[in-house]
Design a protein around this motif. Structure first.
Motif, PDB file in Angstrom:
ATOM      1  N   HIS A  32       0.836  -1.196   0.000  1.00 35.43           N
ATOM      2  CA  HIS A  32       0.000   0.000   0.000  1.00 35.43           C
ATOM      3  C   HIS A  32       0.879   1.257   0.000  1.00 35.43           C
ATOM      4  O   HIS A  32       0.615   2.205  -0.741  1.00 35.43           O
ATOM      5  N   THR A  33       1.912   1.248   0.845  1.00 31.17           N
ATOM      6  CA  THR A  33       2.801   2.411   0.927  1.00 31.17           C
ATOM      7  C   THR A  33       3.338   2.768  -0.454  1.00 31.17           C
ATOM      8  O   THR A  33       3.302   3.921  -0.878  1.00 31.17           O
ATOM      9  N   VAL A  34       3.839   1.738  -1.149  1.00 31.47           N
ATOM     10  CA  VAL A  34       4.434   1.991  -2.465  1.00 31.47           C
ATOM     11  C   VAL A  34       3.381   2.479  -3.452  1.00 31.47           C
ATOM     12  O   VAL A  34       3.603   3.432  -4.208  1.00 31.47           O
ATOM     13  N   GLY A 344       9.753  -0.502   1.849  1.00 28.61           N
ATOM     14  CA  GLY A 344       9.979   0.163   3.128  1.00 28.61           C
ATOM     15  C   GLY A 344       9.535   1.613   3.061  1.00 28.61           C
ATOM     16  O   GLY A 344       9.645   2.266   2.022  1.00 28.61           O
ATOM     17  N   ALA A 345       9.041   2.113   4.200  1.00 26.38           N
ATOM     18  CA  ALA A 345       8.527   3.481   4.218  1.00 26.38           C
ATOM     19  C   ALA A 345       9.613   4.490   3.842  1.00 26.38           C
ATOM     20  O   ALA A 345       9.365   5.426   3.082  1.00 26.38           O
ATOM     21  N   CYS A 346      10.829   4.290   4.361  1.00 24.66           N
ATOM     22  CA  CYS A 346      11.890   5.265   4.083  1.00 24.66           C
ATOM     23  C   CYS A 346      12.271   5.234   2.606  1.00 24.66           C
ATOM     24  O   CYS A 346      12.467   6.279   1.988  1.00 24.66           O
ATOM     25  N   ALA A 347      12.385   4.022   2.039  1.00 26.01           N
ATOM     26  CA  ALA A 347      12.754   3.919   0.623  1.00 26.01           C
ATOM     27  C   ALA A 347      11.686   4.558  -0.251  1.00 26.01           C
ATOM     28  O   ALA A 347      11.985   5.246  -1.224  1.00 26.01           O
TER      29      ALA A 347
ATOM     30  N   ALA B 259       4.704  -8.567 -14.944  1.00 26.44           N
ATOM     31  CA  ALA B 259       5.913  -9.178 -14.364  1.00 26.44           C
ATOM     32  C   ALA B 259       6.565  -8.198 -13.388  1.00 26.44           C
ATOM     33  O   ALA B 259       7.012  -8.591 -12.311  1.00 26.44           O
ATOM     34  N   ALA B 260       6.609  -6.925 -13.767  1.00 26.44           N
ATOM     35  CA  ALA B 260       7.230  -5.923 -12.893  1.00 26.44           C
ATOM     36  C   ALA B 260       6.428  -5.784 -11.603  1.00 26.44           C
ATOM     37  O   ALA B 260       7.001  -5.715 -10.513  1.00 26.44           O
ATOM     38  N   ASP B 261       5.110  -5.782 -11.714  1.00 28.33           N
ATOM     39  CA  ASP B 261       4.262  -5.679 -10.520  1.00 28.33           C
ATOM     40  C   ASP B 261       4.497  -6.876  -9.603  1.00 28.33           C
ATOM     41  O   ASP B 261       4.605  -6.730  -8.390  1.00 28.33           O
ATOM     42  N   ALA B 262       4.588  -8.064 -10.218  1.00 26.46           N
ATOM     43  CA  ALA B 262       4.746  -9.274  -9.403  1.00 26.46           C
ATOM     44  C   ALA B 262       6.052  -9.237  -8.625  1.00 26.46           C
ATOM     45  O   ALA B 262       6.127  -9.703  -7.505  1.00 26.46           O
ATOM     46  N   LEU B 263       7.094  -8.668  -9.241  1.00 25.07           N
ATOM     47  CA  LEU B 263       8.400  -8.657  -8.584  1.00 25.07           C
ATOM     48  C   LEU B 263       8.648  -7.367  -7.798  1.00 25.07           C
ATOM     49  O   LEU B 263       9.673  -7.217  -7.152  1.00 25.07           O
ATOM     50  N   GLY B 264       7.717  -6.435  -7.891  1.00 25.92           N
ATOM     51  CA  GLY B 264       7.877  -5.180  -7.154  1.00 25.92           C
ATOM     52  C   GLY B 264       8.827  -4.199  -7.833  1.00 25.92           C
ATOM     53  O   GLY B 264       9.452  -3.384  -7.166  1.00 25.92           O
TER      54      GLY B 264
END
Lengths: 360, 340
Positions: A32-34, A344-347, B259-264
């Motif tokens: 969610h943060t991201v 992470g929140a900071c990142a 694919a990008a979403d799945a891997l973040g």
């Protein structure tokens, strides 16, 4: 879509009017943060509504003492460490897993199944799976442990630091300094535990708990639902992520978790020791417990770097309020775990928000 | 020494003796035959019809060597061609240096050399000089390639940061993230199966067309490592202008996004090998898009944003699909897959 956004914004403004003071909503989940940052949602909500990034990133809540134990095992010649990618850069006392990776005894895996496969391919080593994460990743770890038991794969074990979300939320609210008015509850975790799991929180603390998905409209409408509850003065546990989150969750997954694991007191970064918040393998599967197999324990020490990740996770400060943020602590040279994981929140703050502009 | 054929590279293939000679005469020369190379002199003598040339070099260490949409050989030719292309040059000649780990199967080497030859021929670039070295097992990962390229600058074309002005538009010739996501999905570390395909391609034909048929292209760069985010941040930093882009206008293939979403991962940070970003004068923006769309490598070309004046330190900002705004930072190195 524009109309839905406008309606949500109307509710948010109305809620701020009703309370007459800033509203603090904590998003518990790192995803969610991201998504909030990536979609610019902070700029779309009223100024008097504040989003706090909570303890929902598995990397971030991992206690320094656990990292030190992982590093200790990574130094053993008979071990092969199998870890999720974003754990490798978390600094411990003696470096990070990334520095051990060049020595060849650390492998990045995407799942516990990959870790089990690694054990099959490396019979001369004991594969230690760094089992972190909330109820989302725990069932997969449990399945791998059961499979290892069934197939007699002796050179596989896990160093469990699986965490439970609800005890952490309760611990946050029990702190008298907390400034949380409501929770935007995690989507992935709730698929497993069900939104009903948050009912004790709404009952005991009278705070809205609303589960939302990760698409930006889900988040905006989740925030709007929280505001509706605030306006009506009726906090409840609810999901707007109805496509995948039910009241009781995935009971098969819950069954596998409780067959393999039992909750014990555990350390969280910044939150300290929380009763019954961490999962340990049950006696039946104890031979797959890396703590027991290697006779190691998690060291209950706190780090002394001046890192304020703990306060960030509790919603007590925003990342830029930490003296290290953006100065010595950056994604390339993280001091604390909240700067390591992309969730992470900071990142996320560092990556997506406008920093102090430097002189041209 | 025996004259028998080996099926694997030995250290002696780089020793300068008979085996080296065999490697060059049997495997390399026949594929790249041209008068300059065949003389096997210590350096290639070139007669160019211009006093203004561009010169570039790049090394290729991609893993795995073969991937959907390309291989290390194709990449080594396209990458160097593209560096010349975005500098406003027409590529003419190239060097080829191979560093080979002993034990590499000739079958693999031949396949890579075939790919290099085919890509160079398709783009009218001659391989005019080269080198081969062999190293012990473990000292290289199968094969490393270096290419250096020379191109003739197109007449009247002066690309550079200093041309860029507020109001200029930002053009990309197609979807982003295809190469990086393809390679990442294949790496052992990740083991993610999908229908991805690298965009690896040589851009000189398209860039030369764009530069000769229009006036007003100010600057070009190929967004390779660090992706679109890195390229736009470089432009912002070098020009002291803000860059404002619009998420909804950036072409991204749905599989790459998934694919990008799945891997973040953020697709803006993912590498491309067949894309260029051009900063163009606003009055020619539509013409540039049309020229690109008529070319096989520009079917999804789009204007994705513009250059904006700022009195502050420059940033890249994007308008998100739901109307929010966020800063696009310079990526900070390696992307790591997330936990959940």
């Amino acid at each position: 879509m524009l109309q839905r956004i406008k309606n949500a914004q109307l509710l948010m403004n109305a809620a701020c009017g009703v309370t007459g003071r800033p509203i603090n909503i904590m998003e518990v989940c790192g995803t969610h943060t991201v998504s909030i940052f990536r979609n610019g949602i902070r700029g779309m909500i009223p100024k008097s509504m504040k989003l706090l990034s909570g303890p929902g990133c598995p990397v971030c809540v991992t206690h320094q003492g656990y990292i030190d134990t992982v590093l200790e095992l990574a130094d053993r010649n008979d071990c092969l460490i199998a870890t999720y990618g974003d754990m490798i850069r978390v600094p411990g006392k003696g470096g990070s897993l990334e520095t051990k990776k060049t020595a060849g005894n650390v492998r990045i895996v995407l799942s516990s199944e990959d870790a089990l496969q690694l054990a099959k391919e490396n019979p001369s080593k004991t594969v230690v799976f760094i089992a972190v994460g909330f109820e989302t990743t725990t069932p997969a770890t449990a399945v791998a442990v059961k499979q290892a038991a069934n197939e007699g794969i002796e050179n596989f074990c896990i160093l469990s630091n699986h965490k439970l979300v609800v005890p952490a939320m309760q611990a946050l609210l029990s702190d008298e300094n907390n400034r949380i008015d409501a929770f935007l509850c995690p989507g992935h975790v709730s698929v497993i535990i069900g939104y009903g799991a948050f009912k004790p929180i709404t009952k005991q603390f009278r705070k809205p708990c609303v589960v939302a998905g990760f698409e930006p409209m889900q988040i905006i409408e989740g925030l709007a639902e929280i505001c509706r509850q605030i306006i009506e003065g009726k906090p409840e546990a609810k999901t707007i992520y109805t496509a995948v989150v039910t009241e009781h969750g995935n009971q098969i997954a819950q069954g596998i978790i409780s067959e393999c694991f039992e909750p014990v007191d555990g350390y969280w970064r910044g939150l300290g020791k929380i009763p019954k918040s961490t999962l340990q393998l049950k006696e039946k599967y104890s031979k797959f417990d890396a703590f027991k197999r290697f006779g190691v324990t998690e060291k209950p020490e706190n780090d002394t770097t001046g890192c304020r990740c703990g306060e960030v996770l509790c919603g007590l400060i925003d990342p830029p309020q930490c003296e290290l943020f953006g100065r010595v602590c950056e994604p390339l040279t993280p001091v604390g775990p909240c700067m390591v994981s992309s969730e992470g929140a900071c990142a996320a703050w560092f990556k997506y928000s406008k920093r102090e502009k430097q002189n041209k | 020494m025996s004259q028998k054929e080996h099926d694997k590279i030995l250290l002696a293939h780089g020793g300068g003796g008979q085996l080296s000679d065999q490697l060059i005469r049997k495997h390399i020369l026949p594929r790249f035959a041209n008068n300059t190379l065949s003389e096997l002199t210590d350096s290639a003598k070139l007669n160019l019809d211009s006093k203004s040339i561009c010169f570039t070099t790049d090394s290729y260490v991609v893993k795995p060597l073969f991937f959907p949409g390309g291989d290390i050989g194709k990449l080594a030719v396209c990458g160097t061609i593209n560096d010349l292309a975005v500098s406003g040059a027409r590529p003419v000649a190239m060097s080829l240096a191979l560093i080979i780990e002993e034990g590499l199967a000739f079958e693999v080497l031949d396949k890579i050399l075939d790919s290099i030859a085919a890509t160079a021929a398709q783009n009218n670039v001659a391989i005019v000089t080269g080198d081969t070295k062999t190293v012990e097992t473990g000292a290289a990962d199968q094969i490393f390639i270096n290419t250096a390229g020379i191109g003739v600058r197109l007449e009247g074309v002066e690309l550079g940061f200093s041309n860029i002005k507020a109001g200029d538009k930002i053009l990309i010739n197609g979807s982003i993230g295809d190469h990086g996501m393809t390679v990442m999905s294949l790496r052992q570390d990740i083991g993610f199966k999908s229908q991805l395909k690298s965009d690896c391609a040589a851009l000189a034909d398209l860039t030369c067309k764009l530069l000769t048929e229009t006036h007003g292209v100010k600057f070009m760069r190929d967004p390779t490592r660090g992706g679109l985010a890195a390229t736009l941040n470089e432009i912002a930093q070098q020009t002291s202008f803000d860059i404002r882009i619009n998420d909804a206008d950036i072409p991204i293939n749905p599989t790459v996004q998934a694919a990008a979403d799945a891997l973040g991962f953020d697709v803006l940070n993912i590498a491309n090998e067949g894309k260029f970003v051009a900063v163009v004068a606003p009055e020619i923006a539509d013409t540039c898009v049309n020229i690109c769309r008529q070319h096989p490598l520009g079917q999804q070309a789009a204007i994705i944003g513009e250059i904006v004046k700022t009195d502050d330190a420059p940033v890249v900002e994007t308008i998100t699909k739901i109307g929010g705004r966020r800063i696009v930072q310079m990526p900070y190195g390696r992307e790591l897959p997330r936990i959940c």
